[in-house]
Scaffold this motif. Structure first.
Motif, short mmCIF file in Angstrom:
data_model
loop_
_atom_site.label_atom_id
_atom_site.label_comp_id
_atom_site.label_asym_id
_atom_site.label_seq_id
_atom_site.Cartn_x
_atom_site.Cartn_y
_atom_site.Cartn_z
N LEU A 253 0.79 -1.19 0.09
CA LEU A 253 0.03 -0.12 0.10
C LEU A 253 1.01 1.31 0.02
N LYS A 254 1.98 1.29 0.64
CA LYS A 254 2.81 2.36 0.70
C LYS A 254 3.29 2.55 -0.65
N SER A 255 3.94 1.38 -1.30
CA SER A 255 4.66 1.56 -2.41
C SER A 255 3.54 2.04 -3.59
N ARG A 256 2.38 2.02 -3.51
CA ARG A 256 1.50 2.61 -4.43
C ARG A 256 1.00 3.88 -3.98
N GLY A 257 1.61 4.58 -2.91
CA GLY A 257 1.25 5.94 -2.76
C GLY A 257 0.35 6.31 -1.65
N MET A 258 -0.20 5.08 -0.74
CA MET A 258 -1.00 5.48 0.36
C MET A 258 -0.39 5.98 1.64
N THR A 259 -0.78 6.98 2.16
CA THR A 259 -0.09 7.32 3.50
C THR A 259 -0.57 6.52 4.58
N ILE A 260 0.50 6.05 5.45
CA ILE A 260 0.08 5.22 6.77
C ILE A 260 1.16 5.61 7.72
N ALA A 261 0.47 6.02 8.61
CA ALA A 261 1.20 7.05 9.86
C ALA A 261 1.59 6.22 10.69
N ASP A 262 1.09 4.89 10.86
CA ASP A 262 1.60 4.05 12.04
C ASP A 262 1.41 2.46 11.34
N ASP A 263 2.54 1.84 11.24
CA ASP A 263 2.42 0.55 10.62
C ASP A 263 1.81 -0.55 11.32
N ALA A 264 1.93 -0.39 12.78
CA ALA A 264 1.10 -1.35 13.84
C ALA A 264 -0.22 -1.23 13.59
#
Length: 323
Positions: A23-34
């Motif tokens: 998801l991150k590689s496709r440009g989605m912002t994720i603030a906290d992986d956990a």
């Protein structure tokens, strides 16, 4: 020879941490992986993917679908907010459908029961096409298909006291005002479509409709969104296959704004209008409309998605219908 899918043309399994990386590689912002991993474990990547779709970049002109990459500003938090909005919308729909289902069952039982206790078994009490026209694909009439479904429902309801009572004392035969109690909304809508026109019209007038065909389409549309909601599927921007029809002029109902509006009719907004219109006749003090308005006011604030994807006109809150 049957074509069997091979491992080469089925998507690979990804662990939850790998899903976050994707998801991150496709440009989605994720603030906290956990936190993201916990969300994906709780809801499932595939279930959320339906909410990813409108946030993905569009294809170049001339190509269908969406790209894998997300639009700038897409976050997993926004996706989860969309999911929660949709979950509340489904629950609101199911709450309304229960009242509509009970009311229309009662309408049918009162209308037909006064003429024949077993009207649902007597072909002369129903539409001749429904009872006699054979579908070449199934080899059965629409009535026979309906009766098979009813019998299956009755078999599952054998533990109900009223079913056991009629099995013990009346050979399992039930008057129409009893058998309607086991109908689901699908059985209800199909039976209504198979009633005689004058009986359909009598009930349709109760809901402010002068032509029975519109109530036939309304019940089919309500049944469709009911099934989507009951199976916990995405509803808010879904294409409504069983679209409701609307009279060309209904000023007293304020439904004229839906006539010719394909976006409203093929998305959930049109069916929500149907639900509201019927509830206004069934239970005007119920308070369903304010709850829907409140939910829509809490739709996620974003430049990437809005209620128009659900068919809501931009000025819907200003319309008399919603006041």
């Amino acid at each position: 020879m049957n074509q069997i899918a091979t491992h080469s043309n089925i998507k690979f399994h990804l662990t939850v941490p790998e899903q976050v990386v994707l998801l991150k590689s496709r440009g989605m912002t994720i603030a906290d992986d956990a936190v993201a991993e916990a969300t994906l474990v709780r809801l499932g990547y595939y279930r959320l993917s339906g909410y990813f779709y409108p946030l993905r970049k569009t294809q170049p002109r001339g190509k269908l679908g969406r790209q894998d990459e997300f639009q700038v500003g897409t976050s997993l938090e926004l996706v989860e907010c969309l999911y929660e909005f949709d979950r509340e919308l489904r629950l609101l729909v199911l709450d309304a459908v229960e009242r509509i289902e009970v009311a229309v069952r009662s309408d049918i039982a009162h209308r037909l029961g006064q003429r024949h206790r077993l009207a649902h078994e007597v072909h002369s009490e129903l539409d001749s096409k429904f009872c006699n026209q054979v579908n070449p694909r199934t080899g059965q009439t629409a009535y026979e298909d309906w009766a098979e479904r009813l019998n299956a429902v009755l078999r599952r309801a054998q533990k109900e006291d009223f079913v056991k009572h009629h099995s013990a004392h009346y050979g399992g035969r039930m008057p129409i005002w009893v058998v309607t109690e086991v109908w689901d909304f699908g059985l209800l809508s199909k039976f209504f479509a198979g009633m005689r026109y004058k009986d359909q019209s009598y009930i349709a007038r109760k809901y402010g409709l002068n032509e029975a065909k519109y109530l036939v389409s309304w019940l089919r549309a309500v049944n469709f969104v009911r099934n989507v909601s009951a199976h916990h599927s995405r509803l808010w921007n879904r294409n409504i296959i069983e679209r409701p029809g609307f009279p060309p002029s209904q000023p007293h109902h304020y439904l004229h704004h839906l006539t010719g509006n394909d976006q409203a009719q093929t998305r959930v907004y049109g069916t929500l209008c149907v639900i509201k219109s019927m509830l206004d006749r069934i239970a005007p003090q119920y308070g369903w409309t304010p709850r829907l308005i409140d939910l829509c006011a809490r739709f996620p604030v974003s430049d990437l998605v809005d209620l128009q994807a659900a068919g809501f006109p931009g000025d819907w809150r200003e319309m008399n219908f919603w006041k």
